[in-house]
Write a protein that holds these residues in place. Structure first.
Motif, mmCIF file in Angstrom:
data_model
loop_
_atom_site.group_PDB
_atom_site.id
_atom_site.type_symbol
_atom_site.label_atom_id
_atom_site.label_comp_id
_atom_site.label_asym_id
_atom_site.label_seq_id
_atom_site.Cartn_x
_atom_site.Cartn_y
_atom_site.Cartn_z
ATOM 1 N N ASP A 91 35.569 39.184 30.360
ATOM 2 C CA ASP A 91 35.723 39.217 31.817
ATOM 3 C C ASP A 91 35.703 37.797 32.374
ATOM 4 O O ASP A 91 34.731 37.047 32.198
ATOM 5 C CB ASP A 91 34.599 40.027 32.467
ATOM 6 C CG ASP A 91 34.712 41.500 32.131
ATOM 7 O OD1 ASP A 91 35.851 42.010 32.096
ATOM 8 O OD2 ASP A 91 33.666 42.133 31.874
ATOM 9 N N SER A 92 36.777 37.440 33.057
ATOM 10 C CA SER A 92 36.872 36.147 33.720
ATOM 11 C C SER A 92 37.800 36.293 34.926
ATOM 12 O O SER A 92 38.850 36.940 34.821
ATOM 13 C CB SER A 92 37.411 35.077 32.773
ATOM 14 O OG SER A 92 37.606 33.846 33.426
ATOM 15 N N THR B 156 26.009 38.917 40.506
ATOM 16 C CA THR B 156 26.201 40.320 40.145
ATOM 17 C C THR B 156 27.457 40.850 40.814
ATOM 18 O O THR B 156 27.974 40.261 41.778
ATOM 19 C CB THR B 156 24.996 41.169 40.571
ATOM 20 O OG1 THR B 156 24.818 41.036 41.989
ATOM 21 C CG2 THR B 156 23.732 40.714 39.858
ATOM 22 N N ALA B 157 27.941 41.961 40.288
ATOM 23 C CA ALA B 157 29.154 42.570 40.845
ATOM 24 C C ALA B 157 28.948 42.902 42.318
ATOM 25 O O ALA B 157 27.938 43.491 42.705
ATOM 26 C CB ALA B 157 29.501 43.827 40.062
ATOM 27 N N GLY B 158 29.902 42.509 43.172
ATOM 28 C CA GLY B 158 29.834 42.772 44.609
ATOM 29 C C GLY B 158 29.147 41.689 45.405
ATOM 30 O O GLY B 158 29.144 41.732 46.645
ATOM 31 N N LYS C 264 34.254 38.150 46.848
ATOM 32 C CA LYS C 264 33.109 38.773 46.186
ATOM 33 C C LYS C 264 33.323 38.789 44.671
ATOM 34 O O LYS C 264 34.463 38.849 44.188
ATOM 35 C CB LYS C 264 32.923 40.212 46.669
ATOM 36 C CG LYS C 264 32.624 40.347 48.147
ATOM 37 C CD LYS C 264 32.512 41.813 48.534
ATOM 38 C CE LYS C 264 32.212 41.974 50.021
ATOM 39 N NZ LYS C 264 30.842 41.526 50.369
ATOM 40 N N ALA C 265 32.207 38.751 43.922
ATOM 41 C CA ALA C 265 32.275 38.830 42.462
ATOM 42 C C ALA C 265 32.677 40.237 42.039
ATOM 43 O O ALA C 265 32.161 41.229 42.575
ATOM 44 C CB ALA C 265 30.933 38.456 41.848
ATOM 45 N N GLU C 266 33.586 40.331 41.073
ATOM 46 C CA GLU C 266 34.058 41.632 40.606
ATOM 47 C C GLU C 266 33.179 42.205 39.498
ATOM 48 O O GLU C 266 33.258 43.400 39.202
ATOM 49 C CB GLU C 266 35.495 41.500 40.094
ATOM 50 C CG GLU C 266 36.476 41.011 41.149
ATOM 51 C CD GLU C 266 37.853 40.787 40.562
ATOM 52 O OE1 GLU C 266 38.123 41.254 39.432
ATOM 53 O OE2 GLU C 266 38.676 40.121 41.221
#
Length: 345
Positions: free
Chosen positions: A72-73, A96-98, A111-113
């Motif tokens: 994941d990148s 963290t995700a979101g 936002k981070a996926e």
């Protein structure tokens, strides 16, 4: 003029030359004969190394080289010309995700996926950016993938779901995993076909994408069996294994043995030996000179074997103490296959 003295002188010179020539020829023949005699009178002394069969466990495995890769990148870029209004993170920070990363003046929030780490941050608050400009990159350095090539000789022994270990070459840290996928469409590799397999691994801090890794797949294993150092084995013309042992008459004789699992250093003895049996293998052949017996031995092609006495004074240690060097050519193992040992010893 009187020619008789001249003729007599010439005859005398010819006779002298013939005598000298004959002496030289005889000397050469004598030297060659003496040299040949010296060669013929050599005999051969064979020495032996001793080994002891013990009880232990042994295993082998397939090993492949590969490299670690990101799963994941994500790299985020501006979708329009705008200004960076708010930066919520910094480079090297875990997210963290979101979680919010950036907010732009056009109302867009980045936002981070997925869970990961901010690998790079290219802007600061107040920076003006154009459409397509890089903003921030997040990568997951905890969950990685290792891809490796398997040649056509080993592909039948590799399957999805097999347990394996992944060892990072630089740190020598080892992680447990399993084979996740195999691409059975071969890649070009000259005269040998190669297939790509992959495994996923959860790694520690200090293990990064691009590092070299070794994937090891356990194969055969035998526990609490009779094992012997590979050096102790000899092989006949049919590649059948045997060892030298003393018989009841105190003479060395060949004893056939059946071999099983091998790790390239030790081998399982399925039959033919028991724990504690002492065996011997030819270690060195040395040419030595002797008298008439050596001449006869040379003439008739015989050799003398100086076998060790069964007293055990062969440099043999106790249980598990072995000497010698390993020559795997007799085991008939495929050269493409890398074996690594396991178990005890």
């Amino acid at each position: 003029m009187n020619e008789k003295p001249i003729l007599k002188h010439r005859r005398r010179r010819r006779i002298v030359r013939r005598i000298v020539t004959l002496v030289i020829v005889l000397a050469l023949l004598a030297g060659a004969g003496w040299y040949g005699y010296g060669m013929l009178k050599q005999e051969y002394t064979v020495t032996y190394d001793g080994y002891t069969a013990t009880i232990g466990s042994i295993s082998n495995s397939l090993s492949f080289s590969g490299n670690l890769q990101l799963i994941d990148s994500a790299s985020y870029a501006a979708s329009a010309s705008t200004t960076v209004r708010k930066v919520y993170v910094e480079a090297g920070q875990d997210v963290t995700a979101g979680e919010n990363l950036l907010r732009l003046s056009n109302g867009e929030t980045i936002k981070a996926e997925f869970d990961g780490r901010v690998n790079s941050l290219s802007v600061e608050e107040g920076d003006e950016v154009a459409n397509g400009d890089a903003l921030v990159q997040v990568a997951d350095f905890t969950h990685l993938k290792v891809s490796f090539r398997v040649d056509e000789y080993d592909i039948s022994d590799v399957a999805v779901g097999q347990a394996c270990t992944v060892t990072a070459t630089a740190t020598e840290k080892t992680f447990q995993s399993e084979i996740a996928s195999i691409d059975y469409i071969s890649s070009a590799g000259g005269s040998v076909a190669y297939y790509t397999a992959a495994a996923y691994v959860d790694v520690d801090e200090g293990i990064y994408p691009g590092m070299q890794a070794t994937v090891t797949i356990p194969q055969e294993e035998a526990e609490n069996v009779v094992i012997l150092k590979m050096d102790a084995l000899s092989f006949d013309e049919t590649n059948s294994a045997y060892v030298y042992m003393y018989n009841d008459a105190g003479e060395l004789e060949e004893v056939n043995v059946e071999v099983g699992v091998s790790n390239g250093n030790y081998v399982e003895i399925v039959s033919g030996l028991s724990e504690g049996d002492e065996v011997y293998v030819e270690a060195e052949v040395e040419a030595t000179a002797s008298g008439l017996s050596g001449l006869l031995s040379g003439l008739f092609g015989g050799q003398q074997m100086n076998a060790p006495q069964p007293s055990g004074n062969m440099g043999r240690g106790g249980s598990g103490d072995f000497g010698g060097s390993f020559d795997p050519s007799g085991m008939g193992a495929k050269p493409e296959r890398n074996y690594s040992g396991g178990g005890n010893p």
